[in-house]
Scaffold this motif. Sequence first.
Motif, PDB file in Angstrom:
ATOM      1  N   LEU B 218       0.857  -1.192   0.000  1.00  0.00           N
ATOM      2  CA  LEU B 218       0.000   0.000   0.000  1.00  0.00           C
ATOM      3  C   LEU B 218       0.892   1.240   0.000  1.00  0.00           C
ATOM      4  O   LEU B 218       1.855   1.317   0.757  1.00  0.00           O
ATOM      5  N   ASP B 230       0.196   0.638   6.688  1.00  0.00           N
ATOM      6  CA  ASP B 230      -0.377  -0.668   6.400  1.00  0.00           C
ATOM      7  C   ASP B 230      -0.612  -1.420   7.712  1.00  0.00           C
ATOM      8  O   ASP B 230       0.352  -1.687   8.442  1.00  0.00           O
ATOM      9  N   PRO B 231      -1.859  -1.749   8.056  1.00  0.00           N
ATOM     10  CA  PRO B 231      -2.102  -2.424   9.332  1.00  0.00           C
ATOM     11  C   PRO B 231      -1.460  -3.804   9.411  1.00  0.00           C
ATOM     12  O   PRO B 231      -1.238  -4.316  10.503  1.00  0.00           O
ATOM     13  N   ARG B 232      -1.124  -4.353   8.258  1.00  0.00           N
ATOM     14  CA  ARG B 232      -0.507  -5.673   8.294  1.00  0.00           C
ATOM     15  C   ARG B 232       0.927  -5.614   8.819  1.00  0.00           C
ATOM     16  O   ARG B 232       1.505  -6.612   9.187  1.00  0.00           O
TER      17      ARG B 232
END
Lengths: 405, 238
Positions: B218, B230-232
């Motif tokens: 992202l 990016d939350p990941r």
Amino acid sequence: MATTATNIPQQGVFLEKDIDTNDMVVNIGPQHPSTHGVLRLITTLDGEIVKNIEPVIGYLHRSKEKMAESRSLYQYQPTIDRVEYLSSFFDHYAFVSTVEAIAELEVPKRVQYIRMITMELNRITSHLLWFGTFLLDLGASSPMFYAFREREKILKLFEDLTGARMMYNYYRFGGVIADMPEGWLDKVRKVVDEFPDRLDEYEAIVTKNPIFLDRTIGIGIMSAEMALANGVTGPSLRASGIKLDLRKTNPYCSYDEVDFDVPVGNTGDCYDRYRVRFQEMRESLKIIRQAIDKIPGGDTAELNKRRAAGDETANEMDLQIYGKKINLITYKPPKGEGSTIVESPRGFLGCYIITDGSPKAYRIKWRGASFSNLSVLAPLMKGLLFPDLMAIFGSIDVILPEVDR
Amino acid sequence: MSNEKEKNNPQEPNEVEASLETTPSAEEKAPEEKPKKAVKAKKSEDSDEVAKAAPKKEVAAQTTEDKAAAPKEVAPKKEETPPPPEPGKYGELLQANGFSPTHLGKDAKGTEMVDIKSTELREVSEFLRDNSASKFDLLVYVAGVDWKDRLEVVYYLYSTQSFESLILKATAADEKLPSVTSVWPTADWHERETYDLFGITFEGHPNLKRILMPSDWLGFPLRKDYKVEDPRLVWNER
């Protein structure tokens, strides 16, 4: 997690709807001994014929360009070695000479010759490693040991000079970090003198070997038009018959003061690429021999003796190892931009730097020769036999850290 | 102190006035001593040089001012502003063939730089590749630059005929630029890389997708306002 999962695009190669049932998709890599690093090749085969090939790169992406944003130029310099670790003197030269041009720093003649000697030695080590691995790709394992034996001698020289075998970090803005150790040039001369015999030895084993000839002659013919259109440079382009060598056409460093030839191939097949690289090693030896004879000041021992005896001519500008002493930790090059291309063992190595007057660079762009050279693999392999893939890929001499940077 | 100030203050304007008055008069006197032919030759040369740099109307205006010998031009403020970069060899070639390049002078290594309109990019590329006077048949690299207020793309061209280089620059309006893959096929990967790291869309590119970063990444890392959101990647903050 759930929200982002919808944004993830699919790779989509194996999921295409109208997949031809006669075709077979073979995945090579990313972990594969023949890919010289981490490269994935998605090949579509029709029998043994390659219909399509899609290189997937980026597994070794270490964000060198992003790293430059958070480091001063001096802090960034050690990381340059890792852009291309087999011939990192060239990366350093591209970087340092661009900053020197922006800051208008003068480089003494002695430094230029030291740089030239180290770069040409590095070209030989790089080609030797290519020689070993290329033949390993073709199934011959013994040349690898021979090549590494000779390479080791040159790496010892580098260790004497810089303290490191591979990550040199030796050049500085306007100079080099330290002068050559006493007697180093004699060691270089000794290695260079015995090297042609070794090259003859390799050629006796390989160049006329019928198995090797069968695997390389007429295989992977790259026309000059295809090479230029796909941005192929260096020995791979010269093997296709175009005499383009930046050391000759746009001389930098002191390459205009030495005499050497540019070997060129005829057909552009794997054999020509092999021959061109082999000839290049001999030309590099020629350059090193001339540079040792011509280097201003000669060996460091003599220079030190002259200085100790109070000879003022030994302190001339051209005999220094720094053009201008600068405090590298606080060094701020002026605002400006510059772009350098140098002839690395694999082709045009480019470095584009924009400075904004702060210790950091505003933008650094690396142009790896392998990046463009690898992109020719897809058009080149179309319609050729799958068993030739590794021979052709090996003959282009791609190094993955330079592709991904 | 006060005496010194009083002495100094009246002197300063006098000096400036003196310099303003003396310099043009000296210039006027100098050509009178020389023979007339030399003066004519000089004037014609000057006017030629000016004509190259500026349109004709301004030239006429300047010559009339020269005749009047107005001292306004010697004002010190004008000297501070840097002169516009002189048009280079290839900039003039483009201009002569109906394109509208902006000359940017030369970079530190002496390579000519030309800024071109993004709408003209593909035509200019084709022209530079095919024209016998330029023959830029090798695209060395494509580099994106984020200037915070605009995105710029730099094309480094090299000619295997004349061994000369040229830097083309184009501003990506609305983060879009026409692709030059049809001119130089090697632009394929280079434009993909620029898209990957800067988010510049190249219109007409056959296969514009990420090349160095993972395909599900992202954001565009080399933009100056880039932050990892990016939350990941939340394990980074643990």
